[in-house]
Design an enzyme around this catalytic site. Structure first.
Site, PDB file in Angstrom:
ATOM      1  CB  VAL A 144      -0.958  -0.002   1.219  1.00  0.00           C
ATOM      2  CG1 VAL A 144      -1.653   1.338   1.360  1.00  0.00           C
ATOM      3  CG2 VAL A 144      -1.978  -1.111   1.064  1.00  0.00           C
ATOM      4  N   GLY A 197      27.382   0.171  30.053  1.00  0.00           N
ATOM      5  CA  GLY A 197      28.262   0.154  28.890  1.00  0.00           C
ATOM      6  C   GLY A 197      28.043  -1.066  28.022  1.00  0.00           C
ATOM      7  CB  ILE A 206       6.714  -3.793  -0.039  1.00  0.00           C
ATOM      8  CG1 ILE A 206       6.106  -2.591  -0.761  1.00  0.00           C
ATOM      9  CG2 ILE A 206       5.748  -4.968  -0.014  1.00  0.00           C
ATOM     10  CD1 ILE A 206       4.923  -1.948  -0.064  1.00  0.00           C
ATOM     11  CD  GLU A 227      -0.047  -3.750  10.687  1.00  0.00           C
ATOM     12  OE1 GLU A 227       0.240  -4.874  10.308  1.00  0.00           O
ATOM     13  OE2 GLU A 227      -1.180  -3.427  11.054  1.00  0.00           O
TER      14      GLU A 227
END
Lengths: 255, 418
Positions: free
Chosen positions: B157, B375, B189, B398
């Site tokens: 999308v 560290g 994608i 998302e």
């Protein structure tokens, strides 16, 4: 042998990853609410039995567990791994503390004879008591040969070749069936229950023990093992001081 | 409730034993009052996923992160165990699990490595439009093949020019007879280079004033269609073993049989898929946060400073307490969101809350874990720096953290307006 039945003993123990705590009254170990699972060596034994079944060397794998009601969970795990039947020998909670290798081996002896098993597979020891006695005692009571601490098992006709891990290294022996074998760590790597198998298993359970057909096509992966049916035999086992007996009218067995 | 009925109806289609299954009543736990107990089956699913994550993913995750190599053996193994493609309905050979069960599995996998979990999640996201909106043939064809072999799919999308602004997509699909010709570019994608097919959202209505709810169409595009040009693998900050690519579509021809629902229905399908998969993304973030918490706690129990273990210093134990609070709450949030959608209810509000919260806390908890390690935490020999790098994307993909807030505000205020 295609007619061979394997009887596999599974014990419900505190999970190996749990941090054990001693009870405040020092009478034992805290077990309430603590995660329990199948004894790792018993898992290896079940895995071996199921592999033999997949190789068509064993006809039926019967899992057995002795103890209170919760043992049924352990049996379910064995069934989800591919065992065909589960037998729960019920011991009331109050008596369960006194259940030890001697009593369990008597039960296994009786069951091996009743079920006409040709191979009894056990874990070499349980991780809670580390007894390392049940397999040996069962073999003695049945008067069958034993191959303990097995790291390799090969069935050939009516003989089984067992490679044992002993103090000095490895020992290979050949036993004539029927025999008792106890599994050691390097015998195999137990499979996980795959999700499709868990679902098949739970579906069969929800039906209340009806025989379920295996799925006709593989679901999400390599062919699933035959779907397990679940008739659980519940038999009461009152434990006396030295004897234990199955209170069922159908059979009798040594005390 | 409706979803449970729908699922049972879907299951009744094939196989003697499967139809037996579908006649049983729904488990009482699903319909009784508020309940935090998992069913036997759920516990077993969780156990299998947990065992797989701890024993097979964790030992190799750091190496895959270092090399960025796609974890093919792990994906194959997950597929064999049934941990992938869990949403595919039983009529197509899948498990037909709801979001809740899938979330349990996702959290466990994410505990092992979120890169792998994202690759697997990419499949769920790509399949979701087909599961919710596909017709029989589309489902059989594209979902069926996923259960026969370990294949991947992808959800296409996002574009270089439009991420959050889905209505601003430029990829065009022109109808020519019985086919559509697609032109455009997609970006970021997941599984782009490994997918067998894509769910693609493209604009079919050329009128710029057309509302988003009518202007877009969802297509299923086979990855080997001529004209699909897969870009190079992007080197990301975290989840580096996951395959992220740009894809160019140049005169890609798609038959009209591959249109989902119909022309103009694409936007609704794409957003509907998110309602099902947002809880899963939240679950992934919680898995990462739980891992960070566990690693930090174990380290704090071993390392000593000023003569005492780190945990005995309140500054550290307070940090751990706050991390624990966040993880527990985020878990409950995704469980609610997943449960709502499984009950057949619209879960947008809860799903957005879960995703927003989990993304944020995953970053905070991972950063705190690095802090506790000191560290060593900054060093690649220890596991927490990977967690901190992996966590960032949970605030982005998302639906960004900001978009989630827009959604939550809209849903929340909307309740008061009535």
């Amino acid at each position: 042998m295609a007619e061979l039945r394997a009887l596999v003993g599974v014990k419900r123990v505190i999970d190996y990853a749990v941090k054990i705590r001693v009870k405040p009254d020092k009478t034992g170990v805290v077990t309430d609410g603590v995660k329990h699972s199948m004894n790792p060596f018993c898992e290896i034994a079940v895995e071996e039995a199921v592999r033999l079944k997949e190789k068509k060397l064993v006809k039926e794998v019967i899992a057995v567990s002795c103890g209170p009601k919760q043992c049924q969970e352990t049996l379910r795990t064995a069934l989800a791994m591919g065992a065909d039947r589960g037998i729960h020998v019920e011991v009331p909670e109050s008596e369960a503390e006194r259940l030890g290798p001697l009593q369990v081996s008597r039960v296994l002896t009786a069951l091996a004879q009743k079920e006409k098993a040709g191979l009894v597979l056990l874990g070499k020891q349980a991780i809670d008591d580390d007894c390392n006695q049940t397999g040996q005692m069962t073999a003695a009571m049945l008067d069958w040969p034993q191959g303990t601490f097995a790291s390799k098992l090969t069935l050939e006709g009516d003989k089984v070749t067992v490679e044992r891990e002993i103090d000095g290294g490895l020992e290979t022996i050949r036993l004539k069936l029927p025999a008792v074998v106890t599994a050691d760590l390097r015998l195999n790597e137990p499979r996980y229950a795959t999700l499709p198998n868990i679902m098949d298993y739970e579906a069969a359970r929800a039906l209340g023990g009806h025989e379920s057909q295996p799925p006709s096509s593989p679901v999400c992966g390599p062919p699933a093992f035959a779907c397990s049916s679940l008739p659980l035999y519940l038999q009461l086992v009152p434990i006396g001081t030295r004897t234990c007996f199955l209170s069922s009218s159908n059979h009798d067995f040594p005390s | 409730m409706a979803a449970a009925l729908l699922r049972r109806g879907g299951r009744a289609l094939q196989g003697f034993w499967r139809s037996q299954h579908s006649k049983t009543e729904p488990k009482p736990e699903a319909l009784s009052g508020f309940n935090f107990e998992l069913t036997e089956q759920q516990k077993k699913f969780q156990d299998t996923a947990r065992k797989f994550a701890r024993e097979e993913i964790m030992p190799v995750a750091a190496e895959y992160d270092r090399t960025g190599e796609y974890p093919v053996p792990l994906i194959k193994r997950a597929w064999e165990l049934g941990l992938m493609n869990v949403h595919i309905p039983e009529s197509c050979g899948g498990l037909g699990l709801g979001s809740f069960d899938a979330c349990l599995i996702t959290e466990e996998l994410a505990y092992g490595c979120t890169g792998l979990q994202t690759a697997i999640e990419g499949n769920s996201l790509g399949q979701m439009p087909v599961i919710i909106a596909g017709n029989e043939q589309q489902r059989k064809k594209y979902l069926g093949r996923m259960t026969e072999q370990p294949l991947m799919c992808a959800y296409c999308v996002t574009e270089p020019g439009a991420g959050s602004d889905v209505a601003g997509l430029q990829t065009r699909a022109e109808k020519k007879g019985n086919e559509y010709v697609i032109n455009g570019q997609k970006m970021w994608i997941t599984n782009g280079g490994k997918a067998n097919w894509y769910f693609l959202l493209a604009r079919t209505d050329s009128d710029p004033k057309a509302p988003a709810s009518k202007a877009f169409t969802g297509f299923i595009v086979e990855a080997d269609t001529p004209g699909v040009q897969i870009g190079r693998k992007e080197i990301n900050m975290g989840q580096r073993c996951s395959d992220t690519r740009g894809i160019v579509f140049e005169n890609v021809i798609v038959p009209k049989e591959n249109v989902l629902l119909g022309e103009g229905a694409g936007f609704k399908i794409a957003m509907g898929a998110f309602d099902r998969t947002r809880p899963l993304v939240a679950a992934g973030a919680v898995g990462l946060a739980q891992r960070a918490l566990d690693e930090a706690t174990k380290y704090a129990l071993e390392r000593k400073t000023f003569g005492r273990h780190l945990v005995e210093h309140q500054a550290v134990s307070f940090l751990l307490a706050e991390m624990a609070m966040k993880v527990e709450l985020a878990r409950m949030a995704y469980q609610r969101a997943a449960w709502e959608v499984d009950m057949g209810r619209r879960n947008t509000y809860h799903a957005s809350i879960a995703k927003a919260f989990s993304g944020d806390i995953a970053n905070q908890v991972a950063s705190d874990a690095v802090q506790i390690f000191g560290g060593s935490g900054f060093n690649s020999e220890y596991p927490v720096e990977k967690l901190m790098r992996d966590a960032k994307i949970y605030q982005i993909y998302e639906g960004t953290a900001q978009i989630q807030r827009l959604i939550i505000a809209r849903e929340h205020i909307g309740k008061y307006k009535k």
